[in-house]
Design an enzyme around this catalytic site. Sequence first.
Site, PDB file in Angstrom:
ATOM      1  N   LYS A  69      35.371 124.531 -21.245  1.00 50.25           N
ATOM      2  CA  LYS A  69      34.013 124.963 -21.273  1.00 50.25           C
ATOM      3  C   LYS A  69      33.246 123.994 -20.420  1.00 50.25           C
ATOM      4  CE  LYS A  69      35.672 128.463 -23.313  1.00 50.25           C
ATOM      5  NZ  LYS A  69      36.999 128.374 -23.525  1.00 50.25           N
ATOM      6  N   GLU A 111      24.441 124.353 -26.081  1.00 46.61           N
ATOM      7  CA  GLU A 111      23.724 125.349 -25.036  1.00 46.61           C
ATOM      8  C   GLU A 111      22.522 125.985 -25.811  1.00 46.61           C
ATOM      9  OE1 GLU A 111      27.268 127.627 -22.446  1.00 46.61           O
ATOM     10  OE2 GLU A 111      26.272 128.479 -24.236  1.00 46.61           O
ATOM     11  N   ARG A 166      43.500 135.053 -17.532  1.00 48.16           N
ATOM     12  CA  ARG A 166      44.338 135.965 -18.041  1.00 48.16           C
ATOM     13  C   ARG A 166      43.893 137.321 -17.893  1.00 48.16           C
ATOM     14  NH1 ARG A 166      42.168 137.611 -22.752  1.00 48.16           N
ATOM     15  NH2 ARG A 166      40.973 136.095 -24.160  1.00 48.16           N
ATOM     16  N   HIS A 182      31.852 137.585 -33.341  1.00 49.13           N
ATOM     17  CA  HIS A 182      32.054 136.939 -31.851  1.00 49.13           C
ATOM     18  C   HIS A 182      33.234 137.781 -31.198  1.00 49.13           C
ATOM     19  CE1 HIS A 182      28.941 134.112 -32.734  1.00 49.13           C
ATOM     20  NE2 HIS A 182      29.444 133.863 -33.746  1.00 49.13           N
TER      21      HIS A 182
END
Length: 502
Positions: free
Chosen positions: A120, A203, A295, A238
């Site tokens: 990430k 973040e 993917r 999530h």
Amino acid sequence: MTNPPFEKILIANRGEIAVRIIRACHELGVRTVAVYSDADAHARHVFLADEAVYIGAAPATDSYLRAERIIEAAQRTGARAIHPGYGFLSENADFAQAVHDAGLVFIGPSPDAIRAMGSKTAARETMQRAGVPVVPGYQGGGSFDEYAAAAERIGYPVLVKAAAGGGGKGMRIVEHPDDLRHAIETAQREAQKAFGDGRIYLEKYVRDPHHVEVQILADAHGTVLHLCERECSVQRRHQKIIEESPSPLLDDTLRERMGAAAVAAARAAGYVNAGTVEFLVDADRNFYFLEMNTRLQVEHPVTELVIGIDLVKWQLRIAAGHPLPFTQNDIRQRGHAIECRIYAEDPANGFLPATGTILKAVEPSAPWVRVDTGVGTGDTITHYYDPMIAKLIVWGETRTDAIARMQHALHEYVLLGITNNIPFLLDVLRHPDFQQGRITTDWVENTMLPWMPPQPSITDDVLIAAALADMLEQTAPMVSSTPTAQAGDPYSPWNIADRFGR
């Protein structure tokens, strides 16, 4: 195109996605090899494939995550390529590299692209260089004092996130500086256990965002296209449970800007094949890069139904070196599609997975319904794998039509013997917030929970019908249980005649 892209491929997966890929391959004239564990010896994908190879015990670590056994099975059966599906090894760069090193074709992006987008922090850096908007953050790697200072610069609340992996693992929301240390330590432990990589980063936490993702299709000849967006904000823990296309949030201008950003992201990653660029969209309609999934996505059918392109077939063609024959101007959304993920789980008890045998499964049937599934009557949902039973997808001329059709289809879907989330999905679809497109990623937790199922109303007619059905099944003459003895294809994952325009 008349010639199949490959003579034979191996599918390194199980369940509904394996069935989905097998169906596309058979339509292309490509022979298929399934792999299976002890738990899947009698699974639907095993019987539908042209060949099947046993690869180990029920736990995924002893079977579907054993790269060397999967590659050996492909070599032994003469399969030329391997499709990873999603989950398991699908985003494992080392597996993709091992497939290439074995002289086989990996049906997906290059190992370098998987590796670049799998981190990430590396993905954020790549997107920043490409001019794609990212959420303000701190890449991590320093002392706690450096994390604390960065959190103050970013401004609370902040999100602690795992540098590798996804699915909400290794993720913590921190509202106050006093909670930062514990959140970091907990996230690091969870990330290490889930992904073998304890690195984390920070973040800015975007409150009440929409989760909107853009489907990408890129060939090896320099063409990169976006196939418009999917709205994926209905989530629990999530993880998505309802997806739709188009997004009720986007207008044409925002859709064009996000599509262009997704194409720029794919080009920056040197991406080839099908992939997805995920964004958060805040209350002011600013959008930020979240991650790139290297993917096929679980929710790819909603894009297929509104765009008219079979993504799995094009994954195979691109992997075989074929160029895309259409341009961005050819891509148009037609109507509205919604997907509901049918899970064996208990929404009234924290969405805990359920296990057991499906005593009776009756899928809805209508021209506008598609059911992607790998299980049916008599099959067992175990604790070894993801508890998704099926994906129910509907198409309508408008969003209102699609919602009504999904409600009708869910009411028709019969699943006896195992706890499932159909009643919860119906309650979501009925809610005014969903019907007006006002769903954000934390809506389920804030609005729908705690949730209790409606009390069942079992009439005498229902009991009589159930008793008669049971008697008929017990007295019916024995017939062959093999798929080839049935009329048609009883295990077809699609109940739709043709929704592909190309």
